[in-house]
Design an enzyme around this catalytic site. Structure first.
Site, PDB file in Angstrom:
ATOM      1  N   LYS A  28      35.964  41.993  26.972  1.00  0.00           N
ATOM      2  CA  LYS A  28      36.269  43.416  26.511  1.00  0.00           C
ATOM      3  C   LYS A  28      37.706  43.561  26.419  1.00  0.00           C
ATOM      4  O   LYS A  28      38.288  44.010  25.368  1.00  0.00           O
ATOM      5  CB  LYS A  28      35.429  44.533  27.153  1.00  0.00           C
ATOM      6  CG  LYS A  28      36.050  46.002  26.578  1.00  0.00           C
ATOM      7  CD  LYS A  28      35.639  46.965  27.764  1.00  0.00           C
ATOM      8  CE  LYS A  28      36.718  46.943  29.064  1.00  0.00           C
ATOM      9  NZ  LYS A  28      36.936  48.115  29.671  1.00  0.00           N
ATOM     10  N   ARG A  33      42.474  44.386  23.032  1.00  0.00           N
ATOM     11  CA  ARG A  33      43.924  44.343  22.819  1.00  0.00           C
ATOM     12  C   ARG A  33      44.038  43.470  21.686  1.00  0.00           C
ATOM     13  O   ARG A  33      45.202  43.931  20.602  1.00  0.00           O
ATOM     14  CB  ARG A  33      44.533  43.514  23.902  1.00  0.00           C
ATOM     15  CG  ARG A  33      44.761  44.442  25.032  1.00  0.00           C
ATOM     16  CD  ARG A  33      45.047  43.661  26.416  1.00  0.00           C
ATOM     17  NE  ARG A  33      45.418  44.780  27.626  1.00  0.00           N
ATOM     18  CZ  ARG A  33      44.405  45.294  28.282  1.00  0.00           C
ATOM     19  NH1 ARG A  33      43.291  45.337  28.070  1.00  0.00           N
ATOM     20  NH2 ARG A  33      45.076  46.026  29.296  1.00  0.00           N
ATOM     21  N   GLY A  97      38.025  53.507  28.314  1.00  0.00           N
ATOM     22  CA  GLY A  97      39.352  53.741  28.494  1.00  0.00           C
ATOM     23  C   GLY A  97      40.154  53.235  27.293  1.00  0.00           C
ATOM     24  O   GLY A  97      41.397  53.718  27.158  1.00  0.00           O
ATOM     25  N   ARG A 125      38.210  62.193  32.030  1.00  0.00           N
ATOM     26  CA  ARG A 125      39.182  61.011  32.322  1.00  0.00           C
ATOM     27  C   ARG A 125      40.569  61.527  32.190  1.00  0.00           C
ATOM     28  O   ARG A 125      40.953  62.016  31.026  1.00  0.00           O
ATOM     29  CB  ARG A 125      38.824  59.917  31.499  1.00  0.00           C
ATOM     30  CG  ARG A 125      37.253  59.401  31.827  1.00  0.00           C
ATOM     31  CD  ARG A 125      37.090  58.131  31.273  1.00  0.00           C
ATOM     32  NE  ARG A 125      37.792  57.078  32.211  1.00  0.00           N
ATOM     33  CZ  ARG A 125      37.554  55.770  31.932  1.00  0.00           C
ATOM     34  NH1 ARG A 125      36.797  55.294  31.168  1.00  0.00           N
ATOM     35  NH2 ARG A 125      38.508  54.893  32.778  1.00  0.00           N
ATOM     36  N   GLU A 316      38.082  46.931  38.954  1.00  0.00           N
ATOM     37  CA  GLU A 316      37.057  46.951  38.561  1.00  0.00           C
ATOM     38  C   GLU A 316      35.896  46.165  39.023  1.00  0.00           C
ATOM     39  O   GLU A 316      34.759  46.074  38.802  1.00  0.00           O
ATOM     40  CB  GLU A 316      37.379  46.383  37.070  1.00  0.00           C
ATOM     41  CG  GLU A 316      37.687  44.999  36.770  1.00  0.00           C
ATOM     42  CD  GLU A 316      38.254  44.779  35.551  1.00  0.00           C
ATOM     43  OE1 GLU A 316      37.656  43.827  34.856  1.00  0.00           O
ATOM     44  OE2 GLU A 316      38.984  45.518  35.115  1.00  0.00           O
ATOM     45  N   ARG A 347      33.951  56.561  41.243  1.00  0.00           N
ATOM     46  CA  ARG A 347      33.089  55.086  41.725  1.00  0.00           C
ATOM     47  C   ARG A 347      33.020  55.011  43.128  1.00  0.00           C
ATOM     48  O   ARG A 347      31.924  54.729  43.639  1.00  0.00           O
ATOM     49  CB  ARG A 347      33.828  54.020  41.058  1.00  0.00           C
ATOM     50  CG  ARG A 347      33.339  53.750  39.761  1.00  0.00           C
ATOM     51  CD  ARG A 347      34.020  52.456  39.336  1.00  0.00           C
ATOM     52  NE  ARG A 347      33.462  52.093  38.034  1.00  0.00           N
ATOM     53  CZ  ARG A 347      34.013  51.099  37.052  1.00  0.00           C
ATOM     54  NH1 ARG A 347      35.095  50.306  37.502  1.00  0.00           N
ATOM     55  NH2 ARG A 347      33.551  50.901  35.845  1.00  0.00           N
ATOM     56  N   ARG A 388      29.147  49.509  35.835  1.00  0.00           N
ATOM     57  CA  ARG A 388      29.374  48.784  36.633  1.00  0.00           C
ATOM     58  C   ARG A 388      28.515  49.209  37.770  1.00  0.00           C
ATOM     59  O   ARG A 388      28.282  48.339  38.738  1.00  0.00           O
ATOM     60  CB  ARG A 388      30.938  48.619  37.055  1.00  0.00           C
ATOM     61  CG  ARG A 388      31.764  47.770  36.132  1.00  0.00           C
ATOM     62  CD  ARG A 388      33.016  47.283  36.508  1.00  0.00           C
ATOM     63  NE  ARG A 388      33.878  47.108  35.289  1.00  0.00           N
ATOM     64  CZ  ARG A 388      33.700  45.962  34.642  1.00  0.00           C
ATOM     65  NH1 ARG A 388      32.665  44.903  34.686  1.00  0.00           N
ATOM     66  NH2 ARG A 388      34.652  45.764  33.354  1.00  0.00           N
TER      67      ARG A 388
END
Length: 437
Positions: A28, A33, A97, A125, A316, A347, A388
């Site tokens: 991802k 990018r 994000g 966020r 992550e 998280r 996640r």
């Protein structure tokens, strides 16, 4: 923590040590990018092996709305990108994000108004850092969080800006990715606590250089905590996307917690992806880890060891590591991850709450988690609309009966079809349990 349950998925229990080969779709982080750089390039680009997930598809939809041509070339993972004049439009960030932080600099160079919004959870966020930085570089922006509006004037002055990027490395990457198209380029200076997830900035810098952009960093003679992108053309590049190594980690964890074996082909020998750190983490916890001929193989130990580790640069991976630690022998300390409180959900609180609900012993610290071994039992595992978190519940469910993961479909954010891949991994494993399992 407020959460509304959407649906329950009974995480399958492994009946034997897993034994599987798992092929992962594209990264991802690299895909999104590459899409930004291709949109700014001096000619058409082709991206092969692109991830097609919710995050990537939101980026594609946004670029199309802003006037960039994005077409599938034969199959959904091969994309042909044709740059065009940027125009006003609507951007749905979802929970991505990369979309909410990488696209505003691009939007500031559009000719027209660009409106940004996203999922309800995304409205909490942190975005003020990059939006305020863009104002300092000449952008016209209303709002400091989703929803916000960028009034593009066809160009952006650029220049020098000082930010506190301790909340997310994406603040730096977002400014750098589009900066070659700014009239003056950009110099970004960070002033604050250490920037998390530095490998993601390294990824951004490497991809900019592959596109012919001049980038000066602290590692190449620049000032400390300072990145400089010179103005100039972005060369059209044909991108081949690596597999998503962070998405590989739940499957590799499956080998570790069941004492089995999982192999992932096409693992790069050198990469800027933070997910590559899972190799050392699993080895430290007792697994046998080998990388040969592009295939990473993890063989789980008889007993998984606890770990004391600073995950600041690879935050992550925290949900996977926390799930491993909850099933290990010996206390684990996960440190350097206070910034995870600003991710898709908090998280740290989410992991502590969900593991403890299953009988675990997890304590939040100022910058992480302390996880003490405990006998776990079944129960409902909330995902908090966080991909996640959902995969962490699946890992625990491999060895704990009756773990029901809510909203496992949220994994489509970065890994569509996760549930089928998970079941395929188990079904490809031997049917006869080993005595030691």
């Amino acid at each position: 923590m407020d959460h509304v349950s959407l649906s329950l998925w009974s995480a399958p229990r492994a009946q034997a040590p897993v034994d599987a080969v798992v092929t992962l779709p594209g990264s991802k982080s690299i895909t999104n990018r590459a899409l930004i750089l291709a949109a700014l390039a001096d000619g058409p680009s082709t991206i092969t092996g692109a991830l097609r997930s919710r995050d990537a598809d939101l980026m594609i939809a946004a670029l199309r709305d802003l006037g960039i041509g994005v077409e599938e070339a034969g199959d959904p993972t091969t994309l042909r990108i044709t740059p065009g004049p940027l125009r006003g439009g609507e951007v749905d960030c979802g929970l991505a994000g990369t979309v909410m932080r990488f696209l505003p600099p691009l939007a500031a160079m559009a000719d027209g108004i660009v409106r940004f919004d996203g999922d309800e959870q995304a409205r909490t966020r942190p975005l003020g850092t990059i939006l305020e930085a863009l104002r300092g570089l000449g952008a016209r922006i209303e709002g400091d969080a989703l929803p916000f509006t960028v009034t593009g004037t066809g160009s952006l002055r650029g220049g020098t800006v000082t930010i506190d990027a301790s909340g997310s490395s994406q603040f730096v990457s977002g400014l750098l990715l589009s900066a070659a198209a700014f009239e003056e380029g950009v110099t970004v200076h960070h002033d604050g606590k250490p920037v998390p997830s530095m490998p993601h900035i390294d990824m951004t810098v490497e991809m900019l250089r592959q596109s012919g952009v001049s980038v000066t960093t602290p590692a190449t003679g620049g000032d400390a905590d300072t990145w400089r992108v010179a103005p100039g053309p972005v060369r059209a590049v044909d991108w081949a996307i690596e597999p998503d190594l962070s998405n590989a980690t739940p499957f590799l964890a499956a080998a570790a917690v069941t004492g089995g074996t999982v192999s992932v082909p096409m693992w790069p020998s050198s990469t800027t992806q933070p997910g590559d750190a899972i190799r050392g983490i699993l080895a430290s916890m007792g697994a046998d880890v080998t990388l040969a001929d592009g295939v990473l193989t993890v063989r789980g130990p008889e007993k998984l060891r606890g770990i004391d580790i600073d995950l600041h640069d690879v935050g992550e991976l925290t949900p996977t590591v926390a799930a491993l630690a909850a099933l290990a022998e010996g206390t684990s300390h996960l440190r350097g991850i206070a910034h995870l409180r600003g991710h898709e959900t908090d998280r740290l609180a989410a992991l502590a709450d969900e593991i403890n609900k299953l009988g675990g012993s997890v304590t939040e610290t100022d910058d992480g988690l302390t996880i003490v071994p405990a006998e776990l039992h079944g129960g409902q595992w909330l995902s908090y609309a966080d991909h996640r978190m959902a995969t962490a519940g699946a890992i625990i469910g491999l060895v704990v009966d009756g773990v029901d993961v809510d909203d496992v479909g949220t994994t489509a954010k970065t890994l569509p079809g996760f549930e089928n891949m998970w079941i395929d991994m188990l079904e490809s494993s031997p049917a006869t349990p080993k005595a030691s399992f």
